[in-house]
Design an enzyme around this catalytic site. Structure first.
Site, PDB file in Angstrom:
ATOM      1  N   PRO A 206      -1.282  -5.303 -12.513  1.00  0.00           N
ATOM      2  CA  PRO A 206      -2.524  -5.460 -11.736  1.00  0.00           C
ATOM      3  C   PRO A 206      -2.760  -4.290 -10.805  1.00  0.00           C
ATOM      4  O   PRO A 206      -1.815  -3.714 -10.253  1.00  0.00           O
ATOM      5  CB  PRO A 206      -2.271  -6.749 -10.945  1.00  0.00           C
ATOM      6  CG  PRO A 206      -1.268  -7.498 -11.756  1.00  0.00           C
ATOM      7  CD  PRO A 206      -0.393  -6.462 -12.383  1.00  0.00           C
ATOM      8  N   CYS A 207      -4.045  -3.934 -10.615  1.00  0.00           N
ATOM      9  CA  CYS A 207      -4.374  -2.726  -9.842  1.00  0.00           C
ATOM     10  C   CYS A 207      -3.905  -2.832  -8.395  1.00  0.00           C
ATOM     11  O   CYS A 207      -3.685  -1.827  -7.737  1.00  0.00           O
ATOM     12  CB  CYS A 207      -5.865  -2.448  -9.899  1.00  0.00           C
ATOM     13  SG  CYS A 207      -6.888  -3.755  -9.178  1.00  0.00           S
ATOM     14  N   GLN A 208      -3.760  -4.068  -7.864  1.00  0.00           N
ATOM     15  CA  GLN A 208      -3.317  -4.226  -6.485  1.00  0.00           C
ATOM     16  C   GLN A 208      -1.904  -3.700  -6.275  1.00  0.00           C
ATOM     17  O   GLN A 208      -1.478  -3.472  -5.156  1.00  0.00           O
ATOM     18  CB  GLN A 208      -3.352  -5.706  -6.064  1.00  0.00           C
ATOM     19  CG  GLN A 208      -4.722  -6.336  -6.142  1.00  0.00           C
ATOM     20  CD  GLN A 208      -4.894  -7.090  -7.446  1.00  0.00           C
ATOM     21  OE1 GLN A 208      -4.531  -6.588  -8.496  1.00  0.00           O
ATOM     22  NE2 GLN A 208      -5.459  -8.276  -7.383  1.00  0.00           N
TER      23      GLN A 208
END
Length: 735
Positions: A206-208
């Site tokens: 995930p980009c987070q």
């Protein structure tokens, strides 16, 4: 109103009585054999169900409930109001035959190579299995993929995987339900792989999870997933790996995150070439740089350690620096100062903290998990947790040690020794590439040339820049832009982009993808296909709508002969012959239902509309007629139909959809004022209709943090046709 009941026929020679389904309606009667038999003493005639608690009893009763639901649906909840006896028989017999044919599933224990050469792959952060599905659709020159293991943290991801790949396709692909940050994740993954060589790894952290080293973070569960993904790559050393992410990753932190990712990939080294670099460092070691060069050697040697040995290796590295500090402490401070000075103690205790990295990492994981469970964010607790987690990071500890050194009154003679200790600590906390930069800074021109030559050999993967792929360029009826980082092992052909399979004017439209599913109304569920008559449904625009339908190849390219429409591909399936389903698709509510054999074998799955109120339907109708949410604002205000919702996407039948997300209410069907079904969203993602999304249909509130229902499985997935294009390109180039 029709009545539906079950009764027993005369027993056979073994004493088993066939169970029949009987429907009475206005004096007419329909009788059907269910295919099930039971001893009369085990059947309750009043309840019309089997008695007892055995597995067989639960399975029979589930089947009878299933038939009762489908009969009730046809007779009382269908768009069609009048049926003749033969129609009812035909429709119910489809369900009966479907169930009888597929209820006994034999799992294939081993994938035997029937033809060609299998290329093994592992799917991390797998979700529903978009990457996996696309890989199993790809083949080139007798090469195809062998699915070894998938991983995700959620149980419904596992359930969807098990039903699709183990039960339905009969593969022995394993699934590891575990957080990739757990200490024993790699050990468990290797156990699932069972000694096989892995050729390709795919996945999308995930980009987070992308953060700059040393930067103050939110410290949520998604932090650091990227680095753990690369740890898997370092251990498995596949020929290719594919990392998928949102386009925004390219500009995050002003582009620094993209550079960090590329640097980290370039820092993965070929452990077989490590002796070459160590020899170079030893050869150029002098009296003045001896300590730093010894630290560089230890740092490089850390790269070749197995994950289980790295903690002791890191501890040894810190102890080596600590011993250096112990030797010079009497030279920079008297005995009393060395025991009481806050700066000396900060340095000494900082070493101890760094030597316990394993223990602090475990504590950090536990705190983050509890912080997430207690919803600690945007409140007065958040900063305190963030401060503490920041303080125990190696970067912050090293920063405090450096500040303490600068606060000491160090004699000029020993300033270099102290600076060397600070540099050694920074080597400890940096990537391989950053450590090499420190080495380069002390090299002359000829040494740098030799070092660059060594680095060419020692870097395991080649990557220059990420590739932006729009799913609509690969036969997906959706404008979904994703970034692909494709790592190519140095002994493999370099892949820098994935060629499009369709041109701009050949792209698949929303109408092509969804028109044949447009027979369902508000708060309805369909379990079989119904004929959609375009000429009746679209009246004056029928000719225009019909012209949107094209015969295509599997990847969306329009062809004149031998092609299928997009909807036909979706119904018939895109898997290569080797992976054709061994059983018809089925749905289960959860893992317990799968264990109990409570399977729903339907002709069509995941096609259920939401129960939307009259107010919501009116609002959607106004937006649909105006063509967009923005253009509808005036009329919505006038009619008292305003909403707090930020946006609605009105689907245009002759275009591609915007990016499919996880909330169905974000989209309005192009022909009817309603949200999309799971199956319609899956079509926009290019999943075959035979791919059944399991478990809950949707969820809300805090449950969204832990549950992955059907809509989330669909919205978070990589479109299989995009994955297929990636997989095909790798097959064309892999050695």
């Amino acid at each position: 109103m029709a009545t539906i009941n079950f009764y027993l026929d005369k027993p056979d020679k073994k004493g088993l009585s066939p169970i029949h389904l009987r429907i009475n309606c206005n004096g007419n009667q329909v009788k059907l054999a269910t295919g099930q038999k039971i001893k009369s003493k085990n059947f309750n005639k009043t309840k019309q169900r089997a008695t007892g608690t055995s597995y067989e009893t639960r399975e029979i009763n589930h089947y009878l409930n299933f038939l009762n639901e489908r009969a009730d649906e046809i007779l009382h909840h269908s768009n069609k109001k009048v049926f003749d006896k033969n129609e009812v028989k035909t429709l119910l017999n489809e369900h009966i035959e479907n169930y009888k044919e597929n209820n006994n599933v034999n799992l294939v224990k081993e994938q035997i190579s029937l033809y060609g050469k299998p290329i093994t792959f592992v799917d991390l952060f797998a979700g529903a299995g978009g990457f996996s599905e696309g890989f199993l659709q790809a083949e080139h020159n007798n090469k195809f993929y062998d699915f070894i293991v998938a991983n995700d943290i959620n149980e419904n991801c596992e359930l969807t995987h098990v039903v699709r790949y183990n039960h339905q396709l009969g593969l022995d692909a394993k699934f590891l339900t575990q957080d990739i940050t757990e200490p024993d994740f790699l050990d468990n993954l290797l156990e699932k792989i069972d000694g096989k060589t892995i050729d390709v790894v795919c996945g999308g952290p995930p980009c987070q999870s992308f953060s700059l080293a040393g930067k103050r973070k939110k410290f949520d569960k998604k932090d650091d997933l990227f680095s753990h993904y690369l740890e898997v790559i370092k251990v498995l050393q596949p020929k290719y790996f594919v990392m998928e992410n949102v386009k925004g990753i390219l500009t995050k932190e002003g582009g620094k995150i993209k550079e960090l990712i590329i640097n980290e990939i370039n820092s993965i080294i070929d452990i077989n070439e490590i002796p070459l670099l160590i020899t170079f460092i030893k050869k150029n070691k002098t009296e003045s740089n001896s300590f730093i060069y010894d630290c560089l050697i230890k740092k490089v040697e850390l790269e070749k350690l197995l994950e289980k040995d790295k903690d002791s290796g890191r501890e040894e590295y810190i102890n080596f620096i600590d011993n250096r500090f112990r030797k010079i402490t009497p030279k920079i401070a008297d005995y009393k100062t060395s025991k009481t000075d806050v700066n000396i103690n900060t340095i000494r205790h900082g070493f101890k903290l760094l030597s316990r990295t394993k223990q602090w990492d475990k504590l950090k994981r536990d705190i983050i998990r509890e912080k997430d469970y207690c919803n600690i964010y945007s409140d007065d607790f958040a900063d305190a947790f963030t401060d503490f987690l920041t303080e125990i990071s190696p970067e912050k500890i090293i920063s405090r040690i450096e500040t303490s050194f600068k606060s000491l009154k160090i004699p000029e003679t020993f300033k270099k020794d102290c600076n060397d200790i600070i540099t050694a600590l920074k080597i400890y906390a940096t990537s391989f590439d950053e450590s090499i930069d420190i080495l380069k800074s002390s090299c002359n021109t000829s040494q740098k040339k030799e070092l660059n030559s060594i680095l060419e050999k020692i870097r395991l993967y080649k990557i220059e820049k990420p590739f932006v792929a729009n799913a609509s360029n690969y036969g997906v009826p959706q404008n979904r832009e994703r970034v692909l980082f494709i790592g190519c092992r140095k002994d493999q052909k370099f892949i820098s982009e994935i060629p499009s399979t369709v041109s701009e004017n050949e792209k698949v439209t929303i109408f092509e993808a969804l028109y044949d599913l447009d027979f369902i109304g508000n708060n309805q569920e369909a379990h079989r296909y119904e004929l959609v008559d375009i000429s009746k449904q679209y009246n004056g625009t029928a000719k225009k709508m019909a012209s949107l339908l094209k015969k295509r190849s599997i990847d969306g390219k329009p062809i004149s002969k031998g092609g299928k429409s997009y909807s036909e591909w979706s119904k018939n399936g895109r898997l290569i012959e080797r992976f054709q389903p061994k059983t018809k698709p089925f749905y289960v509510k959860n893992s317990e239902a799968l264990e109990a054999g409570e399977k729903y074998f339907d002709l069509l799955n995941n096609h259920k509309t939401s129960n939307q109120s009259k107010t919501v339907i009116k609002r959607l109708d106004v937006i649909l007629k105006n063509g967009s949410y923005k253009d509808a604002q005036f009329e919505l205000d006038k009619c008292g139909l305003t909403s707090n919702k930020r946006n609605y996407n009105v689907l245009k039948p002759d275009e591609q959809s915007p990016t499919v997300m996880t909330i169905p209410d974000d989209y309005i069907h192009y022909n009817t004022p309603r949200a999309l079904t799971v199956r319609e969203m899956a079509r926009l993602q290019s999943f075959d209709d035979s791919f059944v999304f399991q478990g809950k249909r949707s969820t809300g509130g805090n449950n969204r943090k832990t549950e992955v229902p059907q809509y989330t499985l669909v919205g978070n997935a990589v479109p299989p046709l995009l994955a297929r294009a990636v997989a095909s390109e790798i097959l064309k180039n892999i050695k």
